[in-house]
Design a protein around this motif. Structure first.
Motif, PDB file in Angstrom:
ATOM      1  N   ALA A  51      -8.104  25.282   8.378  1.00 55.06           N
ATOM      2  CA  ALA A  51      -6.825  25.997   8.237  1.00 55.06           C
ATOM      3  C   ALA A  51      -5.692  25.001   8.462  1.00 55.06           C
ATOM      4  CB  ALA A  51      -6.750  27.136   9.253  1.00 55.06           C
ATOM      5  N   PHE A  52      -4.466  25.427   8.132  1.00 54.99           N
ATOM      6  CA  PHE A  52      -3.325  24.536   8.344  1.00 54.99           C
ATOM      7  C   PHE A  52      -2.103  25.324   8.788  1.00 54.99           C
ATOM      8  CE2 PHE A  52      -2.468  26.066   4.139  1.00 54.99           C
ATOM      9  CZ  PHE A  52      -1.099  25.987   3.966  1.00 54.99           C
ATOM     10  N   ARG A  53      -1.163  24.599   9.396  1.00 61.88           N
ATOM     11  CA  ARG A  53       0.127  25.162   9.789  1.00 61.88           C
ATOM     12  C   ARG A  53       1.187  24.121   9.466  1.00 61.88           C
ATOM     13  NH1 ARG A  53      -0.271  25.432  15.258  1.00 61.88           N
ATOM     14  NH2 ARG A  53       1.234  23.799  15.576  1.00 61.88           N
ATOM     15  N   LEU A  54       2.275  24.574   8.827  1.00 62.64           N
ATOM     16  CA  LEU A  54       3.399  23.683   8.500  1.00 62.64           C
ATOM     17  C   LEU A  54       4.554  23.971   9.440  1.00 62.64           C
ATOM     18  CD1 LEU A  54       3.554  23.778   4.602  1.00 62.64           C
ATOM     19  CD2 LEU A  54       3.010  21.818   6.033  1.00 62.64           C
ATOM     20  N   GLU A  55       5.144  22.913   9.962  1.00 60.28           N
ATOM     21  CA  GLU A  55       6.361  23.005  10.763  1.00 60.28           C
ATOM     22  C   GLU A  55       7.295  21.918  10.253  1.00 60.28           C
ATOM     23  OE1 GLU A  55       5.283  22.598  14.857  1.00 60.28           O
ATOM     24  OE2 GLU A  55       4.149  24.462  14.877  1.00 60.28           O
ATOM     25  N   GLU A  56       8.307  22.344   9.489  1.00 62.43           N
ATOM     26  CA  GLU A  56       9.223  21.426   8.811  1.00 62.43           C
ATOM     27  C   GLU A  56       8.425  20.475   7.935  1.00 62.43           C
ATOM     28  OE1 GLU A  56      12.323  19.771  11.209  1.00 62.43           O
ATOM     29  OE2 GLU A  56      12.511  21.591  12.380  1.00 62.43           O
ATOM     30  N   ASN A  57       8.416  19.167   8.237  1.00 60.08           N
ATOM     31  CA  ASN A  57       7.682  18.223   7.389  1.00 60.08           C
ATOM     32  C   ASN A  57       6.402  17.719   8.070  1.00 60.08           C
ATOM     33  OD1 ASN A  57       9.012  16.737   9.325  1.00 60.08           O
ATOM     34  ND2 ASN A  57       9.482  15.036   7.972  1.00 60.08           N
ATOM     35  N   ARG A  58       5.850  18.514   8.963  1.00 57.09           N
ATOM     36  CA  ARG A  58       4.625  18.147   9.687  1.00 57.09           C
ATOM     37  C   ARG A  58       3.543  19.201   9.435  1.00 57.09           C
ATOM     38  NH1 ARG A  58       3.503  14.284  12.774  1.00 57.09           N
ATOM     39  NH2 ARG A  58       1.992  14.365  14.444  1.00 57.09           N
ATOM     40  N   VAL A  59       2.337  18.723   9.100  1.00 54.40           N
ATOM     41  CA  VAL A  59       1.202  19.614   8.901  1.00 54.40           C
ATOM     42  C   VAL A  59       0.224  19.410  10.059  1.00 54.40           C
ATOM     43  CG1 VAL A  59      -0.152  17.992   7.482  1.00 54.40           C
ATOM     44  CG2 VAL A  59      -0.549  20.446   7.282  1.00 54.40           C
ATOM     45  N   THR A  60      -0.367  20.501  10.499  1.00 55.32           N
ATOM     46  CA  THR A  60      -1.434  20.448  11.500  1.00 55.32           C
ATOM     47  C   THR A  60      -2.643  21.160  10.913  1.00 55.32           C
ATOM     48  OG1 THR A  60       0.144  20.444  13.327  1.00 55.32           O
ATOM     49  CG2 THR A  60      -2.129  21.059  13.850  1.00 55.32           C
ATOM     50  N   LEU A  61      -3.728  20.418  10.738  1.00 56.06           N
ATOM     51  CA  LEU A  61      -4.984  20.995  10.285  1.00 56.06           C
ATOM     52  C   LEU A  61      -5.788  21.389  11.513  1.00 56.06           C
ATOM     53  CD1 LEU A  61      -6.046  18.362   7.602  1.00 56.06           C
ATOM     54  CD2 LEU A  61      -4.811  20.489   7.238  1.00 56.06           C
ATOM     55  N   SER A  62      -6.523  22.469  11.433  1.00 51.65           N
ATOM     56  CA  SER A  62      -7.365  22.891  12.553  1.00 51.65           C
ATOM     57  C   SER A  62      -8.682  23.426  12.017  1.00 51.65           C
ATOM     58  CB  SER A  62      -6.653  23.941  13.402  1.00 51.65           C
ATOM     59  OG  SER A  62      -6.355  25.079  12.634  1.00 51.65           O
ATOM     60  N   TRP A  63      -9.738  23.244  12.806  1.00 50.98           N
ATOM     61  CA  TRP A  63     -11.060  23.731  12.475  1.00 50.98           C
ATOM     62  C   TRP A  63     -11.910  23.734  13.741  1.00 50.98           C
ATOM     63  CZ3 TRP A  63      -9.199  18.936  11.420  1.00 50.98           C
ATOM     64  CH2 TRP A  63      -9.910  17.834  11.894  1.00 50.98           C
ATOM     65  N   THR A  64     -13.042  24.375  13.672  1.00 54.73           N
ATOM     66  CA  THR A  64     -13.956  24.370  14.815  1.00 54.73           C
ATOM     67  C   THR A  64     -15.168  23.506  14.475  1.00 54.73           C
ATOM     68  OG1 THR A  64     -15.019  26.387  14.042  1.00 54.73           O
ATOM     69  CG2 THR A  64     -13.286  26.640  15.683  1.00 54.73           C
ATOM     70  N   VAL A  65     -15.752  22.927  15.506  1.00 52.56           N
ATOM     71  CA  VAL A  65     -16.961  22.124  15.328  1.00 52.56           C
ATOM     72  C   VAL A  65     -18.062  23.075  14.854  1.00 52.56           C
ATOM     73  CG1 VAL A  65     -18.679  20.676  16.481  1.00 52.56           C
ATOM     74  CG2 VAL A  65     -16.261  20.513  17.131  1.00 52.56           C
ATOM     75  N   PRO A  66     -18.626  22.823  13.670  1.00 53.03           N
ATOM     76  CA  PRO A  66     -19.632  23.749  13.149  1.00 53.03           C
ATOM     77  C   PRO A  66     -20.953  23.668  13.916  1.00 53.03           C
ATOM     78  CG  PRO A  66     -19.278  21.933  11.613  1.00 53.03           C
ATOM     79  CD  PRO A  66     -18.316  21.751  12.738  1.00 53.03           C
ATOM     80  N   GLN A  67     -21.621  24.784  13.951  1.00 48.74           N
ATOM     81  CA  GLN A  67     -22.936  24.887  14.586  1.00 48.74           C
ATOM     82  C   GLN A  67     -23.975  24.325  13.619  1.00 48.74           C
ATOM     83  OE1 GLN A  67     -23.710  26.430  17.670  1.00 48.74           O
ATOM     84  NE2 GLN A  67     -25.764  25.643  17.339  1.00 48.74           N
ATOM     85  N   PRO A  68     -24.818  23.364  14.067  1.00 49.06           N
ATOM     86  CA  PRO A  68     -25.897  22.896  13.185  1.00 49.06           C
ATOM     87  C   PRO A  68     -26.801  24.056  12.798  1.00 49.06           C
ATOM     88  CG  PRO A  68     -25.642  21.426  15.068  1.00 49.06           C
ATOM     89  CD  PRO A  68     -24.781  22.638  15.329  1.00 49.06           C
ATOM     90  N   GLN A  69     -27.298  24.052  11.573  1.00 49.61           N
ATOM     91  CA  GLN A  69     -28.124  25.156  11.078  1.00 49.61           C
ATOM     92  C   GLN A  69     -29.554  25.088  11.602  1.00 49.61           C
ATOM     93  OE1 GLN A  69     -27.769  25.173   6.843  1.00 49.61           O
ATOM     94  NE2 GLN A  69     -25.605  25.645   6.890  1.00 49.61           N
ATOM     95  N   ASP A  70     -29.973  23.907  12.027  1.00 50.08           N
ATOM     96  CA  ASP A  70     -31.339  23.713  12.507  1.00 50.08           C
ATOM     97  C   ASP A  70     -31.281  23.077  13.887  1.00 50.08           C
ATOM     98  OD1 ASP A  70     -33.896  22.266  12.927  1.00 50.08           O
ATOM     99  OD2 ASP A  70     -34.349  22.980  10.902  1.00 50.08           O
ATOM    100  N   LYS A  71     -32.213  23.432  14.759  1.00 49.16           N
ATOM    101  CA  LYS A  71     -32.185  22.883  16.126  1.00 49.16           C
ATOM    102  C   LYS A  71     -32.411  21.375  16.138  1.00 49.16           C
ATOM    103  CE  LYS A  71     -36.988  23.984  16.972  1.00 49.16           C
ATOM    104  NZ  LYS A  71     -37.888  23.344  17.835  1.00 49.16           N
ATOM    105  N   ASP A  72     -33.078  20.824  15.110  1.00 53.95           N
ATOM    106  CA  ASP A  72     -33.304  19.381  15.030  1.00 53.95           C
ATOM    107  C   ASP A  72     -32.122  18.633  14.423  1.00 53.95           C
ATOM    108  OD1 ASP A  72     -35.838  19.675  16.127  1.00 53.95           O
ATOM    109  OD2 ASP A  72     -36.769  19.969  14.149  1.00 53.95           O
ATOM    110  N   GLN A  73     -31.201  19.365  13.835  1.00 51.51           N
ATOM    111  CA  GLN A  73     -30.046  18.753  13.180  1.00 51.51           C
ATOM    112  C   GLN A  73     -29.047  18.306  14.243  1.00 51.51           C
ATOM    113  OE1 GLN A  73     -27.901  21.505  10.710  1.00 51.51           O
ATOM    114  NE2 GLN A  73     -26.964  19.879   9.507  1.00 51.51           N
ATOM    115  N   PRO A  74     -28.613  17.038  14.175  1.00 52.59           N
ATOM    116  CA  PRO A  74     -27.664  16.575  15.191  1.00 52.59           C
ATOM    117  C   PRO A  74     -26.280  17.185  14.985  1.00 52.59           C
ATOM    118  CG  PRO A  74     -28.035  14.865  13.542  1.00 52.59           C
ATOM    119  CD  PRO A  74     -28.965  16.001  13.217  1.00 52.59           C
ATOM    120  N   ALA A  75     -25.547  17.313  16.075  1.00 54.03           N
ATOM    121  CA  ALA A  75     -24.163  17.791  15.988  1.00 54.03           C
ATOM    122  C   ALA A  75     -23.318  16.692  15.346  1.00 54.03           C
ATOM    123  CB  ALA A  75     -23.643  18.115  17.381  1.00 54.03           C
ATOM    124  N   PRO A  76     -22.211  17.039  14.710  1.00 49.06           N
ATOM    125  CA  PRO A  76     -21.357  16.015  14.112  1.00 49.06           C
ATOM    126  C   PRO A  76     -20.786  15.079  15.184  1.00 49.06           C
ATOM    127  CG  PRO A  76     -20.707  18.210  13.381  1.00 49.06           C
ATOM    128  CD  PRO A  76     -21.711  18.390  14.454  1.00 49.06           C
TER     129      PRO A  76
END
Length: 153
Positions: A51-76
């Protein structure tokens, strides 16, 4: 002596042809070279809530750390932020190629799945901006791209 000269001539000619074929193979060999990809079952998970938010000429992107789909899959291990921009004349151009460049890198060390991350930068007005985020693992392998975020400033 005649057969020896013919044989010697053929040897040099064959060697020259063989050398030419080898050089051509080295120059035009395997096509475009790309960084190696991890096996698909171990790719970092995709950011699903960019997602994003604009404040004048500044953008802030935001997201959540995704959950790995498999227990053996490493986190990002982190996230690469990519940005493309188009001049206002190209805003409605659907066939224009987007030239994404990495504009940020946000580590997720110590962050658990579901933790919120942010990236901010100041922008110039008069452009259409397009962003995407790509998770990467501890070995530097990229996952798939998030959805695109687009806006005109």
């Amino acid at each position: 002596t005649m057969p020896c000269r013919t044989f010697a001539f053929m040897s040099h000619r064959c060697a020259a042809i063989l050398l030419s074929v080898l050089l051509a193979g080295m120059l035009f060999g395997c096509g475009r070279k790309l960084p190696p990809s991890p096996p698909s079952q171990y790719m970092p998970p995709v950011v699903a809530d960019l997602a994003f938010r604009l404040e004048e000429n500044r953008v802030t992107l935001s997201w959540t750390v995704p959950q790995p789909q498999d227990k053996d899959q490493p986190a990002p291990a982190g996230f690469r932020v990519f940005r493309a921009r188009q001049v206002s004349a190209e805003v409605d151009c659907s066939s224009c190629k987007l030239d994404f460049k990495q504009t940020g890198d946000v580590t997720s060390k110590g962050q658990k799945p579901g933790s919120s991350l942010r990236f901010s930068e100041t922008l110039l007005p008069g452009y259409k901006y397009i962003y995407k985020v790509v998770a990467y693992d501890a070995k530097g392998f990229d996952g798939k791209e998030s959805k695109l975020i687009e806006f005109v400033l």
